[in-house]
Design an enzyme around this catalytic site. Sequence first.
Site, PDB file in Angstrom:
ATOM      1  N   HIS A 182      40.357  54.076  79.351  1.00 18.55           N
ATOM      2  CA  HIS A 182      39.864  55.217  78.567  1.00 18.55           C
ATOM      3  C   HIS A 182      40.855  55.618  77.473  1.00 18.55           C
ATOM      4  O   HIS A 182      40.498  55.712  76.293  1.00 18.55           O
ATOM      5  CB  HIS A 182      39.610  56.397  79.516  1.00 18.55           C
ATOM      6  CG  HIS A 182      39.289  57.690  78.846  1.00 18.55           C
ATOM      7  ND1 HIS A 182      38.024  58.012  78.405  1.00 18.55           N
ATOM      8  CD2 HIS A 182      40.075  58.758  78.543  1.00 18.55           C
ATOM      9  CE1 HIS A 182      38.039  59.217  77.857  1.00 18.55           C
ATOM     10  NE2 HIS A 182      39.270  59.699  77.929  1.00 18.55           N
TER      11      HIS A 182
ATOM     12  N   HIS B 245      35.577  57.143  70.977  1.00 16.17           N
ATOM     13  CA  HIS B 245      35.756  56.398  72.242  1.00 16.17           C
ATOM     14  C   HIS B 245      34.403  56.054  72.846  1.00 16.17           C
ATOM     15  O   HIS B 245      34.152  54.919  73.269  1.00 16.17           O
ATOM     16  CB  HIS B 245      36.559  57.238  73.238  1.00 16.17           C
ATOM     17  CG  HIS B 245      36.390  56.792  74.662  1.00 16.17           C
ATOM     18  ND1 HIS B 245      35.312  57.172  75.444  1.00 16.17           N
ATOM     19  CD2 HIS B 245      37.142  55.969  75.432  1.00 16.17           C
ATOM     20  CE1 HIS B 245      35.410  56.615  76.635  1.00 16.17           C
ATOM     21  NE2 HIS B 245      36.514  55.877  76.655  1.00 16.17           N
TER      22      HIS B 245
ATOM     23  N   ASP C 128      45.243  59.029  75.859  1.00 15.48           N
ATOM     24  CA  ASP C 128      44.262  60.100  76.024  1.00 15.48           C
ATOM     25  C   ASP C 128      44.838  61.429  75.534  1.00 15.48           C
ATOM     26  O   ASP C 128      44.185  62.185  74.802  1.00 15.48           O
ATOM     27  CB  ASP C 128      43.887  60.196  77.503  1.00 15.48           C
ATOM     28  CG  ASP C 128      42.645  61.035  77.758  1.00 15.48           C
ATOM     29  OD1 ASP C 128      41.842  61.224  76.832  1.00 15.48           O
ATOM     30  OD2 ASP C 128      42.474  61.494  78.902  1.00 15.48           O
TER      31      ASP C 128
ATOM     32  N   HIS D  66      37.238  61.543  70.882  1.00 17.58           N
ATOM     33  CA  HIS D  66      36.540  61.179  72.122  1.00 17.58           C
ATOM     34  C   HIS D  66      35.116  60.686  71.847  1.00 17.58           C
ATOM     35  O   HIS D  66      34.595  59.843  72.591  1.00 17.58           O
ATOM     36  CB  HIS D  66      36.536  62.355  73.097  1.00 17.58           C
ATOM     37  CG  HIS D  66      37.740  62.383  73.990  1.00 17.58           C
ATOM     38  ND1 HIS D  66      38.959  62.859  73.567  1.00 17.58           N
ATOM     39  CD2 HIS D  66      37.925  61.942  75.263  1.00 17.58           C
ATOM     40  CE1 HIS D  66      39.839  62.742  74.553  1.00 17.58           C
ATOM     41  NE2 HIS D  66      39.239  62.176  75.583  1.00 17.58           N
TER      42      HIS D  66
END
Length: 360
Positions: free
Chosen positions: A271, A257, A171, A254
Site C-alpha cells: 500500500h 493509489h 504511506d 490515496h
Amino acid sequence: MDKIIISPSKYVQGEDVLASLAKYVAPIGSRPMAIADAFVTNLVGDTVRTSFSEQNIELSMEEFNGECSRPEIDRLREISASAKADVIIGIGGGKTLDTAKAMAFYQKVPVVIVPTIASTDAPTSALAVIYTPDGEFSEYLMIPTNPNMVVMDTKIIAGAPSRLLVSGMGDALSTYFEARANAISGKSTMAGGAPTRAAQALAKLCYETLLADGLKAKISVENGLSSPAVENIIEANTYLSGIGFESSGLAAAHAIHNGLTKLEECHHLFHGEKVAFGTLVQLVLENADIEEIRTVIAFCKELGLPTNLFAMGVKELNRDKLLEVAEASCAEGETIHNMPFEVTPIKVLSAILTAHELGA
C-alpha cells in the site's frame, strides 16, 4: 463546519512493551480475548500469556484464520461471547487488527490494537476493511469510535522486514501534503468535520520526522535492531500519520493509489509503496514548488520507494491503461475531489506522466 479531532484513548510505545500488555489492559477489562494468526502466535504468544499470568488475569487466546471476512468475524464473536470476553485484543497485521475492531464493535466491548509491523497508519483509525472469504474487497466498516488503546512494541516491529517499515513511511509521506490540500479546500475530513490546528500540526511533524529519521531507521531495522530513529519513525508511521490523515483529510495521493490498483503490474506492491508515487503525482498535479518535489523524490530514492512507473513494475507506458488509472482516481466519491481545484482524468494523466519523468 465544526472542527473535529479523533484518536485512540491511549497510545503506548516502547521496547518490550508487550511484556507489560496485561498491566495496560487491566483497567479496561478483566476477561480479555486475544486474536492472532499462527505466525504471530508463535512469535509473541508466550510473552502475551506470561504477561497476563503475572497479573493473575485469565486470557483467552484464539487463532485468527487469515481473512477479515464476515464469517471469520462471526466465528470469533461466538467464541468471545462464550468466553464472556469484556475486551478484545488484536495482535498482528492489518487484517487481524481490523477483525478485532469489528468484533469489539459488534460485541460492544473495548478493543486493544497491538500491531507487530508499522507498514500503514491504519491501527489508530475508526475503520475496518472487510473482505470476502476469498480475499476480495467487500466493504468498509465505519466504527463510531477509535480503538481504546494502541500498543506498539518497537523491538518486535524492528525485527520485521525493513520493507514493511519503509512502506509505512511511504504511506505516512502523503499525510502532510493531503492535509495541506484539504485545509485549503475546506472539505470535511474522515473525522466528520474541519481539521483542527492540532491535527494539522501532527501531519506536518509526521513529514518532518520522516525526512529527519527515515534513512537512519531503515538502516537500523535492516540489522534487526531498534534505535531512537526507529522509535520516531514508528510513531510517525502509526500515530502522527494516523491522526493526521483521519482528522486532517485525504486528497489526491490515496485516490491515485486506488487508481494504480487497475494496473496488474503494480499488484505486488505494498500500500505505502503505491501511495509514495501517488504523493509525487499529487505534488505535480497541484504544481508544487520544484524543490519540494525534488526533496520528496530524493527521500523516496534513498529509502527504495518507487518514484516512477518502471520502478513499480510497469513495462511500457500505455496511455490508454494510464487513462484508466486516472479515471479510477477521479471516480465519484474519491478523495481526489478534496483538492482545492477541479480535477479531471486528463489532468491526472498529465501529472502521472510528468511525475514518472521527474522521478526517473
